[in-house]
Design an enzyme around this catalytic site. Sequence first.
Site, PDB file in Angstrom:
ATOM      1  N   CYS A 100       0.888  -1.226  -0.119  1.00 40.16           N
ATOM      2  CA  CYS A 100       0.086   0.033  -0.034  1.00 40.16           C
ATOM      3  C   CYS A 100       0.926   1.158  -0.148  1.00 40.16           C
ATOM      4  CB  CYS A 100      -0.894   0.193   1.257  1.00 40.16           C
ATOM      5  SG  CYS A 100      -2.068   1.428   1.520  1.00 40.16           S
ATOM      6  N   HIS A 406       3.607   7.714   7.362  1.00 46.60           N
ATOM      7  CA  HIS A 406       3.154   7.593   6.450  1.00 46.60           C
ATOM      8  C   HIS A 406       1.469   8.220   6.214  1.00 46.60           C
ATOM      9  CE1 HIS A 406      -0.042   4.893   8.062  1.00 46.60           C
ATOM     10  NE2 HIS A 406      -0.369   4.297   6.911  1.00 46.60           N
TER      11      HIS A 406
END
Length: 483
Positions: A100, A406
């Site tokens: 991802c 992130h």
Amino acid sequence: MHTLSIQIEKITDYKWRIPKQGGMRVDGIVYASEKLLHNLGGDQCLQQVANVAHLPGIVKHSIAMPDIHWGYGFPIGGVAAFSLEDGVVSPGGVGYDINCGVRLLRSNIPLDRAREKSRELVAALFQNIPTGVGSHRKDLRLNFDQMKKMSRDGAKWAVSQGLGTASDLGHIEENGQIQQADPEQVSPRAYERGRDQLGTLGSGNHFVEAGFVDEIYDAPAAEALGLWKDHVTVIVHTGSRGFGYQICDDYLRVMDGAVRKYGLELPDRQLACAPLDSAEGKRYLSAMACGANFAFNNRQIITHWVRETFEKVFNLGPADHGLNTVYDVCHNIAKIETHMVDGKESKLCVHRKGATRAFPPGHASLPEAYRNLGQPVLVPGDMGRYSYVLLGTPRGYEETFGTSCHGAGRVMSRHQAKKSARGRSIVKELESQGICIMADGYDTIAEEMPDAYKDVADVVDVVHEAGIGKKVARLKPFCVIKG
């Protein structure tokens, strides 16, 4: 799950220690402000930081980024590195959605021109890019041989199909290809699940977002990245879909057997792992690389369809719109890297789960264009506020194995968010802020409403003040599509 009495000691205003105790082999290190620590409430993520510190061969620390929250085995926002000689690899340290990640595109398009067509743009993006559970495009369905080639070759496969340019590849982490991929280590079930999902967003927190450069903190760096104030940007956030999920699921069963085979003692069975030098460990890394390469292709293909959409809506050619890839980063990955340990270079397997590689200026892994700048770090926030572009730093390389945060990190479960959204129109709330949104269903919008996330500015400020990343620019959304 084995439970310790978690004690946490303040090192600085932005860095905290969970002291080694019990079976912990190293300390835990948490990057956070007092506000972010307080907001963790009853979340078990700090316990998970301590649990990871029990794993064989762990080096230096078990680390948590400021967007930390509870995950499977490892916390999301967790970082850990393991010696190749006596360390382990754990699918829980990578996650179900292998690679991802996020891609950022810059453009030559001024915000004023884009806003005039924001409704047309969001509708066209939603039409061209499949979203939601089970989404697929009928014009891109691969057979098993094509799937194997794609998962071995990485994003250069998509470029070879006319779905992007060679310059894209030079601006992707690892040039869009994890080299140790071995398609023979992936199950037929994974290929079957993934074969019609390339070029799709899927569901959950994945999105394509058209935004603009709202604020610049480092003008020379922003210029080097091609980011101009009040010009359009696009963020693509998605991963390996059912392909990566199945790889993780398959290998968790393999790792359960490996734990028994090698007599590994774990505080939580979700940390199931295998020695890095074992057959099981090597097979997982090879299969995981295939999942990562799928995700690189996925973002590459969506990038191509974003460009096609902009060309149609704005009647612009590639040279005019300038939708070039700034960078593309992995969030969920385990990679073999060289780092300094006790004054000497050592090869380690670095797990980053909900964390971004953030290498410093001068690192050989960076594109030549950014070699003197440092690695771009892309930190998306929620769909109602803002996202950030940062750069990797030497301190981050020393302290965190070259890793940064992130994203914002959830503060509400999806169930809690839907409950909180009752009686509200999140769509109208976003429209009042100048943000158009389209999604596969209202539940997704409710689950992903801004209130469900930490304010990403709080997260990024910790990273910046702790010196493990450097702020370059802030981006704001005006068009969002979600699964």
